[in-house]
Design a protein around this motif. Structure first.
Motif, PDB file in Angstrom:
ATOM      1  N   MET A   1      -2.663  -5.078  40.513  1.00 10.94           N
ATOM      2  CA  MET A   1      -2.446  -4.494  39.185  1.00 10.94           C
ATOM      3  C   MET A   1      -3.752  -4.044  38.555  1.00 10.94           C
ATOM      4  SD  MET A   1      -0.808  -6.333  35.843  1.00 10.94           S
ATOM      5  CE  MET A   1      -0.899  -5.522  34.233  1.00 10.94           C
ATOM      6  N   TYR A   2      -4.823  -4.797  38.799  1.00 13.06           N
ATOM      7  CA  TYR A   2      -6.085  -4.498  38.139  1.00 13.06           C
ATOM      8  C   TYR A   2      -7.083  -3.808  39.061  1.00 13.06           C
ATOM      9  CZ  TYR A   2      -4.176  -7.717  34.746  1.00 13.06           C
ATOM     10  OH  TYR A   2      -3.374  -8.336  33.845  1.00 13.06           O
ATOM     11  N   GLY A   3      -6.642  -3.353  40.224  1.00 17.10           N
ATOM     12  CA  GLY A   3      -7.516  -2.607  41.104  1.00 17.10           C
ATOM     13  C   GLY A   3      -8.481  -3.447  41.902  1.00 17.10           C
ATOM     14  N   THR A   4      -8.238  -4.745  42.025  1.00 20.28           N
ATOM     15  CA  THR A   4      -9.106  -5.625  42.804  1.00 20.28           C
ATOM     16  C   THR A   4      -8.359  -6.098  44.035  1.00 20.28           C
ATOM     17  OG1 THR A   4      -8.372  -7.518  41.506  1.00 20.28           O
ATOM     18  CG2 THR A   4     -10.378  -6.409  40.791  1.00 20.28           C
ATOM     19  N   PRO A   5      -9.052  -6.308  45.145  1.00 18.29           N
ATOM     20  CA  PRO A   5      -8.379  -6.751  46.363  1.00 18.29           C
ATOM     21  C   PRO A   5      -7.809  -8.146  46.200  1.00 18.29           C
ATOM     22  CG  PRO A   5     -10.751  -6.883  46.611  1.00 18.29           C
ATOM     23  CD  PRO A   5     -10.502  -6.172  45.329  1.00 18.29           C
ATOM     24  N   THR A  56       0.232 -21.520  19.852  1.00 18.94           N
ATOM     25  CA  THR A  56       1.452 -20.697  19.826  1.00 18.94           C
ATOM     26  C   THR A  56       1.186 -19.312  19.252  1.00 18.94           C
ATOM     27  OG1 THR A  56       2.075 -21.623  17.671  1.00 18.94           O
ATOM     28  CG2 THR A  56       2.980 -22.698  19.641  1.00 18.94           C
ATOM     29  N   THR A  57      -0.073 -18.947  19.058  1.00 20.17           N
ATOM     30  CA  THR A  57      -0.399 -17.665  18.429  1.00 20.17           C
ATOM     31  C   THR A  57      -1.369 -16.886  19.305  1.00 20.17           C
ATOM     32  OG1 THR A  57      -2.166 -18.752  17.168  1.00 20.17           O
ATOM     33  CG2 THR A  57      -0.020 -18.511  16.095  1.00 20.17           C
ATOM     34  N   PHE A  58      -0.851 -16.342  20.382  1.00 19.69           N
ATOM     35  CA  PHE A  58      -1.682 -15.585  21.311  1.00 19.69           C
ATOM     36  C   PHE A  58      -1.447 -14.083  21.166  1.00 19.69           C
ATOM     37  CE2 PHE A  58      -1.256 -19.731  23.343  1.00 19.69           C
ATOM     38  CZ  PHE A  58      -2.576 -20.008  23.655  1.00 19.69           C
ATOM     39  N   ARG A  59      -2.481 -13.322  21.513  1.00  7.90           N
ATOM     40  CA  ARG A  59      -2.345 -11.865  21.542  1.00  7.90           C
ATOM     41  C   ARG A  59      -2.355 -11.407  22.990  1.00  7.90           C
ATOM     42  NH1 ARG A  59      -6.461  -8.956  17.592  1.00  7.90           N
ATOM     43  NH2 ARG A  59      -5.908  -7.294  19.070  1.00  7.90           N
ATOM     44  N   LEU A  60      -1.287 -10.749  23.370  1.00  8.49           N
ATOM     45  CA  LEU A  60      -1.146 -10.280  24.744  1.00  8.49           C
ATOM     46  C   LEU A  60      -2.316  -9.393  25.157  1.00  8.49           C
ATOM     47  CD1 LEU A  60       0.619 -10.038  27.310  1.00  8.49           C
ATOM     48  CD2 LEU A  60       1.716  -8.056  26.219  1.00  8.49           C
ATOM     49  N   ASP A  61      -2.765  -8.499  24.263  1.00 10.72           N
ATOM     50  CA  ASP A  61      -3.827  -7.579  24.634  1.00 10.72           C
ATOM     51  C   ASP A  61      -5.127  -8.301  24.966  1.00 10.72           C
ATOM     52  OD1 ASP A  61      -4.102  -8.368  21.984  1.00 10.72           O
ATOM     53  OD2 ASP A  61      -4.987  -6.470  21.332  1.00 10.72           O
ATOM     54  N   ARG A  62      -5.425  -9.391  24.251  1.00  4.82           N
ATOM     55  CA  ARG A  62      -6.659 -10.141  24.529  1.00  4.82           C
ATOM     56  C   ARG A  62      -6.610 -10.780  25.910  1.00  4.82           C
ATOM     57  NH1 ARG A  62      -8.169 -13.437  18.957  1.00  4.82           N
ATOM     58  NH2 ARG A  62      -8.519 -11.598  17.635  1.00  4.82           N
ATOM     59  N   ILE A  63      -5.434 -11.289  26.261  1.00  3.79           N
ATOM     60  CA  ILE A  63      -5.295 -11.924  27.577  1.00  3.79           C
ATOM     61  C   ILE A  63      -5.396 -10.883  28.683  1.00  3.79           C
ATOM     62  CG2 ILE A  63      -3.766 -13.266  29.061  1.00  3.79           C
ATOM     63  CD1 ILE A  63      -2.578 -14.508  26.511  1.00  3.79           C
ATOM     64  N   VAL A  64      -4.691  -9.765  28.525  1.00  6.43           N
ATOM     65  CA  VAL A  64      -4.686  -8.726  29.552  1.00  6.43           C
ATOM     66  C   VAL A  64      -6.077  -8.133  29.739  1.00  6.43           C
ATOM     67  CG1 VAL A  64      -3.772  -6.447  30.163  1.00  6.43           C
ATOM     68  CG2 VAL A  64      -2.239  -8.190  29.221  1.00  6.43           C
ATOM     69  N   GLU A  65      -6.830  -7.994  28.655  1.00  6.12           N
ATOM     70  CA  GLU A  65      -8.187  -7.443  28.743  1.00  6.12           C
ATOM     71  C   GLU A  65      -9.097  -8.276  29.652  1.00  6.12           C
ATOM     72  OE1 GLU A  65      -9.611  -7.220  24.775  1.00  6.12           O
ATOM     73  OE2 GLU A  65      -8.400  -5.464  24.238  1.00  6.12           O
ATOM     74  N   LEU A  66      -8.802  -9.554  29.791  1.00  2.00           N
ATOM     75  CA  LEU A  66      -9.613 -10.434  30.641  1.00  2.00           C
ATOM     76  C   LEU A  66      -9.249 -10.314  32.122  1.00  2.00           C
ATOM     77  CD1 LEU A  66      -9.692 -13.612  28.360  1.00  2.00           C
ATOM     78  CD2 LEU A  66     -11.561 -12.007  28.821  1.00  2.00           C
ATOM     79  N   VAL A  71      -2.406 -17.091  34.759  1.00  2.00           N
ATOM     80  CA  VAL A  71      -2.451 -17.689  33.426  1.00  2.00           C
ATOM     81  C   VAL A  71      -1.767 -19.042  33.499  1.00  2.00           C
ATOM     82  CG1 VAL A  71      -1.632 -17.529  31.038  1.00  2.00           C
ATOM     83  CG2 VAL A  71      -2.506 -15.493  32.200  1.00  2.00           C
ATOM     84  N   LEU A  72      -2.411 -20.063  32.951  1.00  2.00           N
ATOM     85  CA  LEU A  72      -1.852 -21.413  32.934  1.00  2.00           C
ATOM     86  C   LEU A  72      -1.302 -21.705  31.547  1.00  2.00           C
ATOM     87  CD1 LEU A  72      -4.683 -23.296  34.887  1.00  2.00           C
ATOM     88  CD2 LEU A  72      -2.483 -22.500  35.771  1.00  2.00           C
ATOM     89  N   ALA A  73      -0.019 -22.036  31.481  1.00  2.00           N
ATOM     90  CA  ALA A  73       0.654 -22.268  30.197  1.00  2.00           C
ATOM     91  C   ALA A  73       1.330 -23.623  30.196  1.00  2.00           C
ATOM     92  CB  ALA A  73       1.674 -21.161  29.927  1.00  2.00           C
ATOM     93  N   GLN A  84       6.146 -12.414  27.613  1.00  2.00           N
ATOM     94  CA  GLN A  84       5.403 -11.170  27.462  1.00  2.00           C
ATOM     95  C   GLN A  84       4.459 -10.938  28.638  1.00  2.00           C
ATOM     96  OE1 GLN A  84       3.507 -10.912  23.542  1.00  2.00           O
ATOM     97  NE2 GLN A  84       5.133 -12.203  22.712  1.00  2.00           N
ATOM     98  N   LEU A  85       3.819 -12.010  29.087  1.00  2.00           N
ATOM     99  CA  LEU A  85       2.900 -11.889  30.212  1.00  2.00           C
ATOM    100  C   LEU A  85       3.637 -11.508  31.492  1.00  2.00           C
ATOM    101  CD1 LEU A  85       0.652 -14.985  29.438  1.00  2.00           C
ATOM    102  CD2 LEU A  85      -0.146 -12.608  29.535  1.00  2.00           C
ATOM    103  N   VAL A  86       4.765 -12.136  31.731  1.00  2.00           N
ATOM    104  CA  VAL A  86       5.550 -11.823  32.922  1.00  2.00           C
ATOM    105  C   VAL A  86       6.018 -10.372  32.884  1.00  2.00           C
ATOM    106  CG1 VAL A  86       7.684 -12.335  34.152  1.00  2.00           C
ATOM    107  CG2 VAL A  86       6.254 -14.209  33.326  1.00  2.00           C
ATOM    108  N   GLN A  87       6.447  -9.924  31.706  1.00  2.00           N
ATOM    109  CA  GLN A  87       6.885  -8.536  31.563  1.00  2.00           C
ATOM    110  C   GLN A  87       5.738  -7.564  31.785  1.00  2.00           C
ATOM    111  OE1 GLN A  87       8.590  -8.749  27.618  1.00  2.00           O
ATOM    112  NE2 GLN A  87      10.651  -9.209  28.393  1.00  2.00           N
ATOM    113  N   ALA A  88       4.506  -8.034  31.490  1.00  2.00           N
ATOM    114  CA  ALA A  88       3.327  -7.193  31.699  1.00  2.00           C
ATOM    115  C   ALA A  88       2.813  -7.276  33.133  1.00  2.00           C
ATOM    116  CB  ALA A  88       2.220  -7.594  30.735  1.00  2.00           C
ATOM    117  N   GLY A  89       3.470  -8.069  33.963  1.00  2.00           N
ATOM    118  CA  GLY A  89       3.081  -8.173  35.356  1.00  2.00           C
ATOM    119  C   GLY A  89       1.975  -9.161  35.633  1.00  2.00           C
ATOM    120  N   VAL A  90       1.719 -10.063  34.695  1.00  2.00           N
ATOM    121  CA  VAL A  90       0.673 -11.061  34.870  1.00  2.00           C
ATOM    122  C   VAL A  90       1.267 -12.347  35.443  1.00  2.00           C
ATOM    123  CG1 VAL A  90      -1.119 -12.410  33.728  1.00  2.00           C
ATOM    124  CG2 VAL A  90      -0.607 -10.093  32.925  1.00  2.00           C
TER     125      VAL A  90
END
Length: 283
Positions: A1-5, A56-66, A71-73, A84-90
């Motif tokens: 997804m992020y272009g890394t092997p 309980t107050t996370f921003r999806l964009d901040r996580i995806v940017e990393l 992701v451990l939840a 949201q993360l699963v839907q984003a393919g993470v």
């Protein structure tokens, strides 16, 4: 997804709780942790990592940017961000431990996912060894003081299962043992009048992410007659030591053991030295 092997094990991990952060570092994968919640306090290195939100107050964009490849939840309370993360393919590993046995299992599962199986087993063995030592030490005491543990004050909420287990290992008896199997905090709300009836000899409070108001606890209507209040055995413990379901619970066990031992031996309550430096919790 992020272009890394692809790699055999995750190389960039984002932790959404303090205990998943602590576990990742404990098993030797701290160098792969790319982001943590603002609640992460241990180890000290984690405090310098990028923050992705609160429990309980996370921003999806901040996580995806990393650009995490894992992701451990923890728990149903993080279901929204996990979805949201699963839907984003993470990729997400979400655990929901509620007992000491499940805490051990969570450490082994995370260790396995990070390719640190042997190290994870070592962490668990060390924890189990200390638990065994404390249990053996307290097993010879003729009395087991009654302990009321409160993880929230308004309404009063009794401790989750692993806390009840820690109390027993430490040499005490939980005054609300019948509530230990209720995973939802709402199922562990107690009547302050029932606490009076059960007359705990020790009261320990560790509120979820909020400083404990010991004076307010002592001043509750009718509580002046409770044994713990009369003898001055009302204490606050850091929530990060008892309500974070990972390696930290051993620190909580040590503190509980000290409090119970002081009660058994008749040591003055003001002679008990317990750190009250707070951190956060996940319960």
């Amino acid at each position: 997804m992020y272009g890394t092997p692809p790699a055999p094990y995750p190389r960039r991990v984002v932790c959404l709780t303090s205990e998943t952060t602590e576990i990742a570092f404990a098993v030797g994968a701290g160098d792969r942790v790319a982001g943590v919640p603002g609640t992460a306090r241990r180890p000290a290195e984690a405090r310098r990592l990028p923050k992705v939100g609160g429990f309980t107050t996370f921003r999806l964009d901040r996580i995806v940017e990393l650009k995490p490849d894992l992701v451990l939840a923890f728990s149903d309370l993080q279901a929204d961000i996990v979805r949201q993360l699963v839907q984003a393919g993470v990729p997400v590993l979400a655990l929901n431990q509620r007992s000491l046995a499940e805490i051990f299992q969570a450490i082994l599962v995370i260790g396995g996912a990070l390719g640190r199986d042997e190290a994870a087993r070592g962490v668990v063995v060390d924890m189990q060894d200390e638990i065994r030592q404390v249990r053996e030490f307290s097993s010879v005491w003729p009395d087991r003081p009654r302990v009321y543990f409160e993880e929230w004050g308004d309404p009063p909420i009794a401790g989750i299962r692993w806390v009840s287990e820690l109390i027993e290992i430490a040499g005490g008896q939980d005054v609300f043992p019948e509530l230990r199997d209720r995973p939802d905090a709402r199922g562990r709300i107690v009547d302050p009048g029932e606490v009076i009836l059960r007359d705990p000899e020790i009261v320990v409070a560790s509120w979820c992410g909020k400083p404990v108001d010991l004076e307010a606890i002592r001043g509750r209507p009718g509580w002046s007659g409770i044994s713990a209040v009369r003898t001055g055995r009302v204490y606050a413990l850091p929530s990060g030591d008892v309500l974070s379901p990972g390696p930290a619970v051993i620190r909580g066990l040590r503190s509980l053991h000290e409090l119970v031992q002081a009660c058994v031996t008749g040591e003055p309550p003001d002679a008990v030295s317990i750190s009250t430096e707070d951190s956060d919790d996940e319960a």
